[in-house]
Design an enzyme around this catalytic site. Structure first.
Site, short mmCIF file in Angstrom:
data_model
loop_
_atom_site.label_atom_id
_atom_site.label_comp_id
_atom_site.label_asym_id
_atom_site.label_seq_id
_atom_site.Cartn_x
_atom_site.Cartn_y
_atom_site.Cartn_z
CG ASP A 105 -2.50 -18.68 -74.43
OD1 ASP A 105 -2.04 -19.32 -73.47
OD2 ASP A 105 -3.47 -17.37 -73.64
NE ARG B 105 -2.82 -9.65 -65.94
CZ ARG B 105 -3.25 -10.30 -66.32
NH1 ARG B 105 -3.48 -11.46 -65.14
NH2 ARG B 105 -3.66 -10.08 -67.24
CE LYS C 235 -3.79 -2.29 2.13
NZ LYS C 235 -5.49 -2.32 3.23
CE LYS D 209 -6.91 -7.54 -11.97
NZ LYS D 209 -8.00 -6.59 -11.77
CG ASP E 37 0.36 -22.39 -72.94
OD1 ASP E 37 1.25 -23.06 -72.35
OD2 ASP E 37 -0.98 -22.03 -71.70
CB VAL F 152 5.01 -23.35 -56.82
CG1 VAL F 152 6.42 -23.82 -57.60
CG2 VAL F 152 5.78 -22.39 -55.84
N1 DCP Z 1 -9.49 -21.97 -71.77
C1 DCP Z 1 -10.44 -22.84 -71.45
N2 DCP Z 1 -10.28 -23.26 -70.47
C2 DCP Z 1 -9.55 -23.77 -68.97
C3 DCP Z 1 -8.58 -22.78 -69.45
C4 DCP Z 1 -8.65 -22.33 -70.79
O1 DCP Z 1 -11.26 -23.03 -72.33
N3 DCP Z 1 -9.66 -24.29 -67.94
C5 DCP Z 1 -9.34 -21.53 -72.52
C6 DCP Z 1 -9.71 -19.96 -72.50
C7 DCP Z 1 -8.89 -18.74 -71.73
C8 DCP Z 1 -7.76 -19.92 -72.75
O2 DCP Z 1 -8.07 -20.98 -72.77
O3 DCP Z 1 -8.95 -17.69 -72.32
C9 DCP Z 1 -6.50 -19.47 -72.46
O4 DCP Z 1 -6.97 -19.67 -71.25
P1 DCP Z 1 -5.55 -18.40 -70.08
O5 DCP Z 1 -5.84 -19.57 -69.44
O6 DCP Z 1 -3.87 -18.33 -70.99
O7 DCP Z 1 -6.17 -17.47 -70.17
P2 DCP Z 1 -6.17 -15.84 -71.04
O8 DCP Z 1 -5.54 -16.00 -71.66
O9 DCP Z 1 -8.00 -16.12 -70.75
O10 DCP Z 1 -5.71 -15.26 -69.16
P3 DCP Z 1 -4.34 -14.22 -68.72
O11 DCP Z 1 -4.40 -13.42 -69.14
O12 DCP Z 1 -4.90 -14.96 -67.24
O13 DCP Z 1 -3.66 -15.00 -69.30
CA CA Z 2 -2.95 -17.24 -71.67
#
Ligand code: DCP
Ligand code: CA
Length: 277
Positions: free
Chosen positions: A197, A152, A52, A64, A248, A106
């Site tokens: 693509d 991107r 105290k 406490k 691709d 990844v």
């Molecule tokens: N695609 C499809 N079904 C899927 C994946 C893709 O029909 N499960 C087709 C549509 C997409 C194309 O293939 O437009 C290319 O696939 P991406 O994953 O490269 O997608 P995007 O080109 O449209 O977008 P990003 O800018 O992310 O590459």
């Molecule tokens: Ca693409």
């Protein structure tokens, strides 16, 4: 343990709890109380009268201490103890989730792989890089170019890349020896894309000769997979060699060009809708 030390320990729990709660006033009050108790020139506290009128010990703190001397514990401390433990576990979970999320991003990995890596003791991308035995060929590539593959690609860059590929293929078979279109989000007019693509048809080239040519020109650097009609890999502009991206290439016979273009242009959502119709 002496009462003195036990009371300090209890007050430290309260200090931590109020800090966690953002109650700075109580946090500081218990901090001052701890300093005051440590500074007491007595080996132990046996009687409430000993504390105290000690500077730094407010009414709440004395109450406490009294509670501890009478009951052997402080109810408030028992109550908040669990909350502090929970908060700690919560933080652990949050960081585990963050790492699992990173692992799953990844190339070639998903949630299951992320869990598997976690169970093997991996905690960072660098841990993974040091343990190639845990990785597939595709995941190795994903880790090698991790940052680039999560950047991107600007539209202008794809335009330039496309011109370069056209030039190289024309060198092989002439301008009229093939047809090429960049599809995906680029063809939909997006200002940036996740990958490139490319759709190709040719009577003079096969997918293999196309890929071999682009490798020879140091445009394609890594092969992820190669099938009869589809190539997946990593490429860069040899002049801008510090940026690598996912490419691709789909190779189609001429009569499938229209349908292929529709499919490969997407978007994915549009394709799903189209198939439903
Ligand atoms: N695609 C499809 N079904 C899927 C994946 C893709 O029909 N499960 C087709 C549509 C997409 C194309 O293939 O437009 C290319 O696939 P991406 O994953 O490269 O997608 P995007 O080109 O449209 O977008 P990003 O800018 O992310 O590459
Ligand atoms: Ca693409």
């Amino acid at each position: 343990m002496s009462n003195k030390q036990a009371i300090i320990d209890n007050f430290q729990i309260l200090e931590r709890y109020y800090k966690q709660e953002g109650d700075r006033w109580r946090e500081q009050a218990y901090n001052r109380a701890i300093i005051a108790i440590r500074g007491l020139n007595i080996s132990d506290i046996k009687n409430i009268n000993q504390v105290k009128k000690v500077p730094g010990l407010g009414k709440q703190s004395v109450e406490k201490i009294n509670e501890y001397l009478e009951t052997g514990q402080i109810a408030k401390v028992e109550e908040v103890k669990k909350l502090i433990v929970k908060e700690k576990e919560n933080q652990k979970n949050v960081s585990k989730q963050r790492i699992l999320g990173k692992f799953a991003s990844v190339l070639g990995a998903g949630e299951k792989t992320a869990e598997k890596w976690w169970d093997a003791g991996m905690r960072s991308l660098d841990d993974l890089r040091k343990n190639p035995k845990l990785l597939t060929h595709q995941q190795k590539i994903g880790l090698k170019y991790y940052d680039d593959l999560h950047t991107r690609i600007p539209r202008e860059y794809i335009t330039t890349f496309q011109l370069m590929v056209r030039y190289v293929l024309a060198k092989e078979v002439g301008m009229n020896g093939y047809e090429l279109t960049v599809a995906g989000s680029y063809r939909r007019g997006n200002s940036s894309s996740g990958d490139i693509d490319i759709l190709i048809t040719s009577k003079k080239l096969t997918l293999k000769t196309i890929v071999d040519t682009l490798k020879k020109w140091d445009i394609i650097t890594d092969v992820i997979s190669m099938q009869k009609e589809k190539f997946m890999g990593i490429a860069h502009c040899p002049s801008g060699q510090y940026f690598y991206f996912h490419v691709d290439i789909v190779f189609l016979p001429k009569e499938q060009w229209g349908a292929g273009l529709l499919w490969f242009t997407g978007s994915k959502g549009f394709n799903i809708m189209m198939r439903a119709k």
